[in-house]
Design a protein around this motif. Structure first.
Motif, mmCIF file in Angstrom:
data_model
loop_
_atom_site.group_PDB
_atom_site.id
_atom_site.type_symbol
_atom_site.label_atom_id
_atom_site.label_comp_id
_atom_site.label_asym_id
_atom_site.label_seq_id
_atom_site.Cartn_x
_atom_site.Cartn_y
_atom_site.Cartn_z
ATOM 1 N N THR A 82 4.987 -8.954 2.478
ATOM 2 C CA THR A 82 6.140 -9.163 3.349
ATOM 3 C C THR A 82 6.192 -8.102 4.450
ATOM 4 O O THR A 82 6.454 -8.425 5.623
ATOM 5 N N CYS A 83 5.940 -6.859 4.086
ATOM 6 C CA CYS A 83 5.891 -5.798 5.104
ATOM 7 C C CYS A 83 4.816 -6.097 6.152
ATOM 8 O O CYS A 83 5.059 -5.957 7.360
ATOM 9 N N LEU A 84 3.651 -6.521 5.689
ATOM 10 C CA LEU A 84 2.550 -6.811 6.625
ATOM 11 C C LEU A 84 2.901 -7.977 7.536
ATOM 12 O O LEU A 84 2.548 -7.981 8.719
ATOM 13 N N LEU A 85 3.605 -8.973 6.988
ATOM 14 C CA LEU A 85 4.022 -10.099 7.812
ATOM 15 C C LEU A 85 4.861 -9.619 8.995
ATOM 16 O O LEU A 85 4.627 -10.021 10.147
ATOM 17 N N PHE A 86 5.804 -8.741 8.733
ATOM 18 C CA PHE A 86 6.717 -8.309 9.795
ATOM 19 C C PHE A 86 6.118 -7.228 10.693
ATOM 20 O O PHE A 86 6.336 -7.259 11.911
ATOM 21 N N THR A 87 5.370 -6.306 10.129
ATOM 22 C CA THR A 87 4.750 -5.292 11.000
ATOM 23 C C THR A 87 3.737 -5.942 11.935
ATOM 24 O O THR A 87 3.661 -5.598 13.122
ATOM 25 N N ASN A 88 2.980 -6.922 11.432
ATOM 26 C CA ASN A 88 2.011 -7.625 12.284
ATOM 27 C C ASN A 88 2.703 -8.493 13.334
ATOM 28 O O ASN A 88 2.098 -8.853 14.345
ATOM 29 N N ALA A 89 3.982 -8.814 13.075
ATOM 30 C CA ALA A 89 4.770 -9.552 14.065
ATOM 31 C C ALA A 89 5.508 -8.595 15.008
ATOM 32 O O ALA A 89 6.377 -9.027 15.765
ATOM 33 N N ALA A 100 5.878 0.008 -2.264
ATOM 34 C CA ALA A 100 4.834 -0.897 -2.753
ATOM 35 C C ALA A 100 4.521 -0.557 -4.204
ATOM 36 O O ALA A 100 5.107 0.355 -4.779
ATOM 37 N N MET A 101 3.576 -1.281 -4.786
ATOM 38 C CA MET A 101 3.270 -1.131 -6.203
ATOM 39 C C MET A 101 2.432 0.101 -6.516
ATOM 40 O O MET A 101 2.435 0.586 -7.646
ATOM 41 N N ASN A 102 1.675 0.589 -5.532
ATOM 42 C CA ASN A 102 0.831 1.758 -5.753
ATOM 43 C C ASN A 102 0.475 2.411 -4.418
ATOM 44 O O ASN A 102 0.844 1.902 -3.351
ATOM 45 N N SER A 103 -0.256 3.506 -4.486
ATOM 46 C CA SER A 103 -0.605 4.280 -3.284
ATOM 47 C C SER A 103 -1.444 3.478 -2.303
ATOM 48 O O SER A 103 -1.270 3.603 -1.078
ATOM 49 N N ARG A 104 -2.359 2.679 -2.823
ATOM 50 C CA ARG A 104 -3.224 1.902 -1.923
ATOM 51 C C ARG A 104 -2.390 0.943 -1.076
ATOM 52 O O ARG A 104 -2.598 0.825 0.138
ATOM 53 N N GLU A 105 -1.449 0.275 -1.709
ATOM 54 C CA GLU A 105 -0.603 -0.658 -0.970
ATOM 55 C C GLU A 105 0.294 0.074 0.021
ATOM 56 O O GLU A 105 0.506 -0.398 1.145
ATOM 57 N N VAL A 106 0.827 1.207 -0.386
ATOM 58 C CA VAL A 106 1.673 2.003 0.525
ATOM 59 C C VAL A 106 0.894 2.382 1.773
ATOM 60 O O VAL A 106 1.389 2.242 2.901
ATOM 61 N N GLN A 107 -0.338 2.837 1.576
ATOM 62 C CA GLN A 107 -1.150 3.238 2.722
ATOM 63 C C GLN A 107 -1.465 2.055 3.633
ATOM 64 O O GLN A 107 -1.463 2.185 4.864
ATOM 65 N N GLU A 108 -1.680 0.905 3.037
ATOM 66 C CA GLU A 108 -1.959 -0.297 3.826
ATOM 67 C C GLU A 108 -0.749 -0.659 4.702
ATOM 68 O O GLU A 108 -0.908 -1.025 5.876
ATOM 69 N N ILE A 109 0.434 -0.538 4.136
ATOM 70 C CA ILE A 109 1.658 -0.819 4.895
ATOM 71 C C ILE A 109 1.838 0.187 6.024
ATOM 72 O O ILE A 109 2.131 -0.187 7.175
ATOM 73 N N LEU A 110 1.648 1.460 5.721
ATOM 74 C CA LEU A 110 1.822 2.500 6.739
ATOM 75 C C LEU A 110 0.784 2.361 7.852
ATOM 76 O O LEU A 110 1.106 2.555 9.039
ATOM 77 N N ASP A 111 -0.431 2.021 7.485
ATOM 78 C CA ASP A 111 -1.485 1.815 8.489
ATOM 79 C C ASP A 111 -1.121 0.664 9.427
ATOM 80 O O ASP A 111 -1.334 0.740 10.640
ATOM 81 N N SER A 112 -0.548 -0.405 8.858
ATOM 82 C CA SER A 112 -0.167 -1.552 9.670
ATOM 83 C C SER A 112 0.979 -1.198 10.615
ATOM 84 O O SER A 112 0.993 -1.609 11.787
#
Length: 334
Positions: A82-89, A100-112
């Protein structure tokens, strides 16, 4: 000009957040639209809160050109997508905790968020309460001397709620309740990473953590300990012990409205809601909403109070605690 909000998710927490927004000046905050997985749910929510637009998909909300920032109130296994949907928009985002569920997902959101040049904040509402602001002021001014110990606890009997027992729904006391204790400790120790973490806990048959006790050791022999539980009611208090005194939150440490500083008690009352709330003191979410507005007005992409690095630190500590307790989600193996 008002900050125009879109609400993603028409559940209990989104209801409370929308009620909290209405305690702020209408000229500063306006809810423009709500989106749910089913149009009927969004329409019912919109009618209850007098919102003009209701969408039956999150994608429609992401395409709405009149939204300044989206509040994400869906359950946390869906935070990443959901975060990626809106940040990419190119939408600014306030996402419920845990980010997010873990560090990898958090980093993916922050990168986006960084790639799309948008504001993003994890909605750790506790940090924005006036009582929390006062705690940070007292600590910065050295009122307690050197802090030597922090203790916090948060426990509620939630096992009758599916979201608290079903792993696929992101159940587990660490990500649901313990995060509040952990963020409090990180705030008090000024975002320092602990030198040592020792965690133990009990898990349900579904493989999610039911109760955890965590001890953290920081530099210069400073300590912290917290307990969280989804199976029992705890006193839900917190205390900071320094060489010159103590600060106590006697109850509801995750939404503090009372501070006891060396025996002097101060109250920080909240405004009354215009509709019944699902969770206690939820009008306190007004403070994080106003923080978002102030950041957007200044053109900031993150909050100094709950920064991206704060979210990274929290996620890393949560991962380690879950590992020691033996909790693994499907997202951890991706």
């Amino acid at each position: 000009m008002a900050t125009r909000w879109g609400i993603c998710g028409a559940g209990r927490i989104s209801h409370d957040f929308t009620v909290a927004l209405k305690t702020l000046p209408a000229g500063d905050h306006q809810v423009v639209a709500v989106a749910a997985r089913k149009l009927e749910g969004a329409q019912e929510f919109a009618k209850k809160h007098s919102i003009s637009r209701a969408y039956g998909s999150y994608e429609e909300l992401a395409r709405d050109p009149d939204i300044d920032v989206v509040y994400i109130g869906v359950i946390h296994p869906y935070h990443l997508s959901t975060c990626l949907l809106f940040t990419n928009a190119k939408k600014n985002v306030l996402c419920e905790k845990p980010l997010a569920m873990n560090s990898r997902e958090v980093q993916e959101i922050l990168d986006s968020a960084k790639k799309n040049d948008v504001f993003l904040m994890e909605a750790v509402w506790t940090r924005f309460f006036p009582a929390s602001v006062e705690i940070r002021r007292l600590l910065a001014q050295g009122e307690l001397g050197e802090v030597k110990m922090v203790r916090a606890e948060f426990g509620l009997p939630l096992m009758h709620i599916p979201r608290s027992s079903q792993k696929e729904l992101g159940a587990g006391t660490m990500l649901d309740l313990g995060i509040y204790c952990l963020q409090f400790i990180c705030m008090v120790y000024n975002r320092e990473k602990p030198e040592c973490i020792q965690a133990t806990g009990t898990c349900q048959e579904t493989g999610v953590d039911e109760s955890v006790i965590v001890t953290l050791k920081f530099s210069n022999n400073r300590l912290a300990v917290f307990t969280s539980s989804s199976a029992m009611a705890l006193p839900n208090s917190a205390i900071i012990v320094g060489t010159k005194g103590t600060i106590q939150i006697p109850d509801h440490m995750w939404c503090p409205t009372t501070l006891d500083v060396n025996g002097k008690v101060t109250q920080y009352p909240l405004p009354e809601p215009y509709l019944p709330l699902n969770c206690i003191k939820s009008t306190g979410m007004r403070y994080e909403a106003e923080e978002v507005r102030q950041c957007l007005l200044k053109g900031l992409k993150e909050s100094a109070v709950m920064s991206h690095s704060d979210s990274v630190l929290l996620a890393g500590l949560e991962d380690e605690i879950r590992k020691q307790v033996g909790v693994v989600y499907s997202q951890d193996s991706k």
